[in-house]
Design an enzyme around this catalytic site. Structure first.
Site, mmCIF file in Angstrom:
data_model
loop_
_atom_site.group_PDB
_atom_site.id
_atom_site.type_symbol
_atom_site.label_atom_id
_atom_site.label_comp_id
_atom_site.label_asym_id
_atom_site.label_seq_id
_atom_site.Cartn_x
_atom_site.Cartn_y
_atom_site.Cartn_z
ATOM 1 C CE LYS A 10 -4.215 2.122 -1.547
ATOM 2 N NZ LYS A 10 -4.930 1.194 -0.619
ATOM 3 C CE1 TYR A 50 -0.572 -1.547 1.268
ATOM 4 C CE2 TYR A 50 0.037 -1.882 -1.016
ATOM 5 C CZ TYR A 50 -0.586 -1.132 -0.033
ATOM 6 O OH TYR A 50 -1.214 0.056 -0.356
ATOM 7 C CG PHE A 58 -6.891 -8.074 2.812
ATOM 8 C CD1 PHE A 58 -5.833 -7.217 2.511
ATOM 9 C CD2 PHE A 58 -7.369 -8.112 4.113
ATOM 10 C CE1 PHE A 58 -5.258 -6.417 3.490
ATOM 11 C CE2 PHE A 58 -6.795 -7.307 5.105
ATOM 12 C CZ PHE A 58 -5.736 -6.464 4.791
ATOM 13 C CB THR A 92 -9.566 1.013 5.598
ATOM 14 O OG1 THR A 92 -8.564 1.428 6.531
ATOM 15 C CG2 THR A 92 -8.963 0.056 4.597
ATOM 16 N NE ARG A 103 -8.346 4.974 1.817
ATOM 17 C CZ ARG A 103 -7.557 4.481 2.763
ATOM 18 N NH1 ARG A 103 -7.885 4.607 4.049
ATOM 19 N NH2 ARG A 103 -6.445 3.855 2.445
ATOM 20 C CG ASN A 113 -8.534 1.823 -0.022
ATOM 21 O OD1 ASN A 113 -7.573 1.826 -0.776
ATOM 22 N ND2 ASN A 113 -8.448 1.470 1.248
ATOM 23 C CG HIS A 116 -0.502 3.937 1.253
ATOM 24 N ND1 HIS A 116 -0.717 2.865 2.085
ATOM 25 C CD2 HIS A 116 0.629 4.563 1.699
ATOM 26 C CE1 HIS A 116 0.257 2.833 2.997
ATOM 27 N NE2 HIS A 116 1.077 3.848 2.788
ATOM 28 C CD GLU A 127 4.221 3.274 4.179
ATOM 29 O OE1 GLU A 127 3.690 2.346 4.824
ATOM 30 O OE2 GLU A 127 3.653 4.366 3.968
HETATM 31 P P1 GDP Z 1 -5.187 1.625 5.404
HETATM 32 O O1 GDP Z 1 -4.059 1.943 6.349
HETATM 33 O O2 GDP Z 1 -6.417 2.470 5.643
HETATM 34 O O3 GDP Z 1 -4.777 1.664 3.950
HETATM 35 O O4 GDP Z 1 -5.672 0.135 5.702
HETATM 36 P P2 GDP Z 1 -4.871 -1.213 6.087
HETATM 37 O O5 GDP Z 1 -3.453 -0.908 6.462
HETATM 38 O O6 GDP Z 1 -5.728 -1.942 7.059
HETATM 39 O O7 GDP Z 1 -4.897 -2.046 4.742
HETATM 40 C C1 GDP Z 1 -4.017 -1.753 3.682
HETATM 41 C C2 GDP Z 1 -4.775 -1.851 2.373
HETATM 42 O O8 GDP Z 1 -5.194 -3.195 2.174
HETATM 43 C C3 GDP Z 1 -6.079 -1.050 2.304
HETATM 44 O O9 GDP Z 1 -5.897 0.314 2.007
HETATM 45 C C4 GDP Z 1 -6.835 -1.784 1.208
HETATM 46 O O10 GDP Z 1 -6.395 -1.405 -0.094
HETATM 47 C C5 GDP Z 1 -6.424 -3.230 1.471
HETATM 48 N N1 GDP Z 1 -7.428 -3.924 2.284
HETATM 49 C C6 GDP Z 1 -7.693 -3.770 3.603
HETATM 50 N N2 GDP Z 1 -8.705 -4.577 4.012
HETATM 51 C C7 GDP Z 1 -9.078 -5.277 2.899
HETATM 52 C C8 GDP Z 1 -10.063 -6.278 2.661
HETATM 53 O O11 GDP Z 1 -10.817 -6.703 3.539
HETATM 54 N N3 GDP Z 1 -10.143 -6.760 1.371
HETATM 55 C C9 GDP Z 1 -9.327 -6.314 0.354
HETATM 56 N N4 GDP Z 1 -9.452 -6.831 -0.879
HETATM 57 N N5 GDP Z 1 -8.371 -5.380 0.553
HETATM 58 C C10 GDP Z 1 -8.257 -4.852 1.807
#
Ligand code: GDP
Length: 138
Positions: A10, A50, A58, A92, A103, A113, A116, A127
């Protein structure tokens, strides 16, 4: 069975100069690179990638962040690729990520973070195809 996952290094990790170190960890964990490119997502493309998160609070922040600078997109191949890659990247939220995960080592926050990783074989295919034509997948 050998299968594939999709990753992005990222914009935060790109800015901090961590791309090489992250690729080294991916290599050392036994993943073969089947496709790779450095690129930058427009806001529109980040929003499309996304879209599944569009209703989340968010989403705006996520789209702004993911279009804020270059990323490295890659398709990775290994036995049990999706699950093993999720283990390699960690939770995450880096505060909850296990020691030694990408991470834990490189992410600053739940939003920024570092990497992906696809969450299913089906999404890995969708994807990967979002970024790479069939001619670019080896
Ligand atoms: P992942 O599968 O571990 O990447 O997590 P998710 O699918 O839940 O979320 C996708 C992406 O959204 C994450 O990798 C973060 O970059 C972002 N994200 C998730 N939760 C939050 C949050 O609470 N705040 C913000 N700003 N970004 C978030």
């Amino acid at each position: 069975m050998s299968n594939r996952t999709f990753t992005m290094i990222k914009p935060d990790a790109t800015r901090k100069g961590n791309t090489g170190a992250i690729l080294q960890m991916i290599n050392a964990a036994g993943f073969r690179i089947a496709a790779m490119k450095m690129t930058k997502l427009s806001k529109e493309k980040a929003g499309e990638f996304y879209a599944v998160h569009a209703a989340r609070p968010f989403y705006g922040e996520l789209v702004d962040f993911m279009s804020s600078g270059p990323i490295t997109a890659a398709i990775l191949e290994k036995d049990n690729a999706v699950e093993d890659f999720r283990k390699l990247i960690g939770a995450t939220n880096p505060a909850e990520a296990a020691d030694g995960t990408i991470r834990k080592l490189f992410a600053a926050s739940i939003g920024e973070n570092a990497v992906h990783g696809s969450d299913s074989n089906e999404n890995a295919g969708i994807e990967g195809d979002f970024f790479f034509s069939k001619l670019e997948q080896f």
